[in-house]
Design an enzyme around this catalytic site. Structure first.
Site, PDB file in Angstrom:
ATOM      1  CB  CYS A 191       7.790   9.955  21.728  1.00  0.00           C
ATOM      2  SG  CYS A 191       6.479   9.813  23.053  1.00  0.00           S
TER       3      CYS A 191
ATOM      4  CG  HIS B  67       6.644   7.361  26.547  1.00  0.00           C
ATOM      5  ND1 HIS B  67       6.526   7.806  25.511  1.00  0.00           N
ATOM      6  CD2 HIS B  67       6.915   5.747  26.388  1.00  0.00           C
ATOM      7  CE1 HIS B  67       6.564   7.076  24.812  1.00  0.00           C
ATOM      8  NE2 HIS B  67       7.027   5.732  25.009  1.00  0.00           N
TER       9      HIS B  67
ATOM     10  CE  LYS C  71      -7.441   7.326  11.265  1.00  0.00           C
ATOM     11  NZ  LYS C  71      -6.317   8.240  11.635  1.00  0.00           N
TER      12      LYS C  71
ATOM     13  CG  HIS D  67      -4.531   0.994   3.995  1.00  0.00           C
ATOM     14  ND1 HIS D  67      -4.198  -0.237   4.983  1.00  0.00           N
ATOM     15  CD2 HIS D  67      -3.906   2.038   4.614  1.00  0.00           C
ATOM     16  CE1 HIS D  67      -3.285   0.426   5.949  1.00  0.00           C
ATOM     17  NE2 HIS D  67      -3.462   1.700   5.667  1.00  0.00           N
TER      18      HIS D  67
ATOM     19  CB  CYS E 260       9.504  11.991  24.930  1.00  0.00           C
ATOM     20  SG  CYS E 260       8.981  10.356  25.502  1.00  0.00           S
TER      21      CYS E 260
ATOM     22  CG  HIS F 210      -6.914  -0.578   7.200  1.00  0.00           C
ATOM     23  ND1 HIS F 210      -7.749   0.396   7.185  1.00  0.00           N
ATOM     24  CD2 HIS F 210      -5.896   0.053   7.686  1.00  0.00           C
ATOM     25  CE1 HIS F 210      -7.121   1.499   7.010  1.00  0.00           C
ATOM     26  NE2 HIS F 210      -5.983   1.306   7.754  1.00  0.00           N
TER      27      HIS F 210
ATOM     28  CE  LYS G 218      -5.782   7.517  15.902  1.00  0.00           C
ATOM     29  NZ  LYS G 218      -6.351   8.737  15.545  1.00  0.00           N
TER      30      LYS G 218
ATOM     31  CB  CYS H 201       6.559  12.099  27.528  1.00  0.00           C
ATOM     32  SG  CYS H 201       5.701  11.337  26.295  1.00  0.00           S
TER      33      CYS H 201
HETATM   34  O1  ME8 Z   1       0.001   7.886   5.795  1.00  0.00           O
HETATM   35  N1  ME8 Z   1     -10.799   5.634   5.703  1.00  0.00           N
HETATM   36  O2  ME8 Z   1       0.472   6.026   5.301  1.00  0.00           O
HETATM   37  P1  ME8 Z   1      -0.674   5.167   6.019  1.00  0.00           P
HETATM   38  C1  ME8 Z   1     -10.256   5.842   4.606  1.00  0.00           C
HETATM   39  N2  ME8 Z   1       2.692   6.449   4.335  1.00  0.00           N
HETATM   40  N3  ME8 Z   1      -9.127   5.917   4.223  1.00  0.00           N
HETATM   41  C2  ME8 Z   1      -8.000   5.435   5.178  1.00  0.00           C
HETATM   42  C3  ME8 Z   1      -8.426   5.140   6.318  1.00  0.00           C
HETATM   43  C4  ME8 Z   1      -9.807   5.172   6.839  1.00  0.00           C
HETATM   44  N4  ME8 Z   1     -10.249   4.868   7.991  1.00  0.00           N
HETATM   45  N5  ME8 Z   1      -7.368   4.820   6.992  1.00  0.00           N
HETATM   46  C5  ME8 Z   1      -6.550   5.052   6.400  1.00  0.00           C
HETATM   47  C6  ME8 Z   1       0.479   7.161   5.183  1.00  0.00           C
HETATM   48  N6  ME8 Z   1      -6.933   5.528   5.094  1.00  0.00           N
HETATM   49  C7  ME8 Z   1       1.888   7.798   4.673  1.00  0.00           C
HETATM   50  C8  ME8 Z   1       1.663   8.176   3.208  1.00  0.00           C
HETATM   51  S1  ME8 Z   1       2.290   9.387   1.088  1.00  0.00           S
HETATM   52  C9  ME8 Z   1       3.414  10.097   0.371  1.00  0.00           C
HETATM   53  C10 ME8 Z   1       2.697   8.915   2.500  1.00  0.00           C
HETATM   54  C11 ME8 Z   1      -6.098   5.678   3.617  1.00  0.00           C
HETATM   55  O3  ME8 Z   1      -0.425   3.794   5.492  1.00  0.00           O
HETATM   56  C12 ME8 Z   1      -6.233   7.304   3.387  1.00  0.00           C
HETATM   57  O4  ME8 Z   1      -5.925   7.394   1.868  1.00  0.00           O
HETATM   58  O5  ME8 Z   1      -0.959   5.713   7.097  1.00  0.00           O
HETATM   59  C13 ME8 Z   1      -4.896   7.646   4.254  1.00  0.00           C
HETATM   60  O6  ME8 Z   1      -4.346   8.868   3.607  1.00  0.00           O
HETATM   61  C14 ME8 Z   1      -3.988   6.678   4.107  1.00  0.00           C
HETATM   62  O7  ME8 Z   1      -4.766   5.200   4.092  1.00  0.00           O
HETATM   63  C15 ME8 Z   1      -2.622   6.643   5.174  1.00  0.00           C
HETATM   64  O8  ME8 Z   1      -2.212   5.476   5.005  1.00  0.00           O
END
Ligand code: ME8
Length: 502
Positions: free
Chosen positions: A129, A146, A292, A21, A126, A18, A295, A143
């Protein structure tokens, strides 16, 4: 010239890419492109995080194996980045054998240094979870998610002695390694509250990297994921290139994973007897209607939804220019339209089309070299210095603003001199056009990390050969590089003005 190593987080494969990312990844891509222009040896790494319960669960829900789930979604990320002109030097997947080897090697090193021990963990568990809860988290003994009774469970876990790392972490944070300052204080704050040892293995799941000294355990996903940054540069393999890249390592991460990157990760490296990363650059979140994105509208806003209307460069420019690196930032469609029309259509696009039109009407379609004493020469030098500083600091919005200042000054210069009213073929009109063409040449180079294809279009439209991305800074930003005698092309508008959709 030197080495430059830049990474994004590796993304979970339970979900599709999205624009949150995309924000992180485009930022890293543009910064890497800037370093390539400088002639630095550059390594830009992104990839996918494929282990853990979350992936196992989502695979179950989709009726596929975790590996199948990972294969399909990882590919989606790869394709999305390609569609956004993101060009990583490596795309890592944590299910690759080389990553298992690197993870096992690093954690064995930590254990051999005395920072890993086994203990039993007891707590309210749990099963829904698959997570432990503190007494305080429970709601009437249930929990909180749940709303079902939890079980008292005891499990043998391996623990990492994080509590022993407080002084070393403070020393690392004192070197200014976490940027910006507000995020560094946040990391210090976490240490000040006191660090507890953390559980790093699980016996309850097996989708992960096996603990090499105890077959019943796999590492908890975060403790393999972080190590991807070393795997990619050959740690644990015959092609170990740590010396070359690690001293210049820069991690770009969102604020949600600050604790892992600014506390756990440097602590693991120090415990292994290695250097922590050079810098962790922590950015805020894109917010949509104050919440966010990930979310709320996460899956509603795929990058492709926006590139259809704004183009790849339009989206890249918006994310780089409008979302300053550090604080949270509101993301809105109206904001995108307004930024696109103001900066891309009316400023950069307008400069190119004005210049091409006048060169065709008054100069026979052929460009002139710039005047060495042009007032724009100084503006260009100032713009370069500030642009370079902005990219160096990983603050793309500041870098782009510095480049756009020059473009705006050049539009103002044209409005002041009105070359469209000058006599055809006069020395005067050639001089003004030579200066404006030179700014377009410099602007093509300076905007190329952000506007990957439009910068090339400008470069070609003013008659220059080759690839703008092959130019080298600082030479390519020096005043006087545009030669006389090139054919200037009149084309379609670079950035057609957009009207907001209903
Ligand atoms: O946390 N605004 O992966 P993830 C800006 N796999 N950046 C955002 C964002 C938002 N609303 N939402 C996500 C993980 N990001 C782990 C990381 S690293 C060794 C392991 C970006 O798929 C932001 O860079 O949940 C965030 O840190 C990352 O996506 C989390 O991606």
């Amino acid at each position: 010239m030197g080495s430059f190593y830049i990474t994004t987080p590796i993304y979970y494969v339970n979900d599709v890419p999205h624009i949150g990312h995309a924000y992180t990844t485009i930022t890293a891509d543009a910064v890497a492109r800037w370093h390539r222009l400088l002639g630095d040896e550059t390594m830009f790494l992104t990839g996918t995080d494929e282990h853990g319960l979350k992936i196992q669960r989502s695979a179950e829900a989709n009726g596929v194996t975790p590996q199948e789930q990972a294969d399909v979604t990882s590919q989606r990320f790869r394709e999305t980045w390609a569609s956004l002109d993101v060009t990583p030097d490596q795309f890592i997947r944590t299910t690759e054998p080389r990553h298992h080897t690197a993870t096992q090697k690093l954690l064995t090193q930590i254990k051999d240094n005395g920072y890993i021990y086994k203990d039993s963990y007891a707590g309210h568990y749990c099963v829904g979870c698959e997570a432990y809860y503190n007494e305080d988290d429970l709601v009437d003994g249930n929990c909180p998610t749940h709303e079902r009774p939890v079980e008292w469970l005891e499990e043998d876990n391996y623990f990492f002695a994080l509590s022993k790392m407080e002084d070393a972490l403070r020393a690392w944070l004192d070197t200014g390694s976490v940027i910006p300052e507000g995020k560094r204080s946040e990391a210090l704050g976490i240490i000040e509250t006191g660090l507890e040892d953390v559980s790093i293995s699980r016996t309850s799941i097996d989708w992960g990297v096996r603990v090499p000294w105890d077959d019943d355990h796999v590492f908890y996903v975060w403790y393999d994921a972080l190590i991807n940054y070393l795997t990619a540069i050959g740690f644990g393999s015959e092609n170990d290139e740590l010396q070359r890249w690690w001293p210049e390592s820069h991690h770009i991460v969102g604020k949600d994973i600050l604790r892992f990157h600014c506390v756990y990760w440097p602590a693991m490296l120090i415990a292994a007897g290695m250097e922590p990363p050079k810098n962790v650059h922590v950015h805020g979140f894109l917010l949509l209607g104050g919440k966010k994105l990930s979310k709320t509208g996460l899956t509603q806003i795929a990058p492709a939804d926006l590139t259809e209307e704004f183009g790849v460069d339009g989206l890249r420019y918006h994310l780089l220019r409008d979302v300053s690196f550090g604080p949270d930032s509101d993301f809105s469609y109206e904001g995108m339209i307004s930024r696109y029309n103001t900066d891309l259509a009316n400023t950069l696009g307008n400069l190119l089309s004005r210049v091409a039109t006048v060169v065709h009407k008054k100069c026979g379609g052929v460009g002139t070299a710039p005047n060495p004493d042009s007032p724009l020469a100084e503006a260009a030098a100032e713009s370069y210095t500030a642009t370079a500083q902005g990219w160096e600091n990983i603050t793309p919005s500041i870098a782009l603003e510095a480049t756009w200042k020059l473009i705006r000054q050049t539009n103002a210069y044209l409005e002041q001199h009105e070359p469209w009213k000058m006599e055809e073929g006069s020395a005067e009109v050639h001089q003004v056009m030579g200066d404006a063409l030179e700014v377009l040449r410099i602007a093509a180079v300076l905007t190329s990390p952000g506007l990957t294809s439009s910068s090339q279009k400008i470069w070609s439209a003013i008659g220059l050969d080759g690839e703008v991305a092959d130019q080298r800074l600082p030479a390519a930003a020096g005043w006087g590089g545009y030669p006389a005698g090139l054919d200037v092309r009149k084309g379609d508008p670079l950035f057609p003005r957009l009207k907001p959709r209903e």
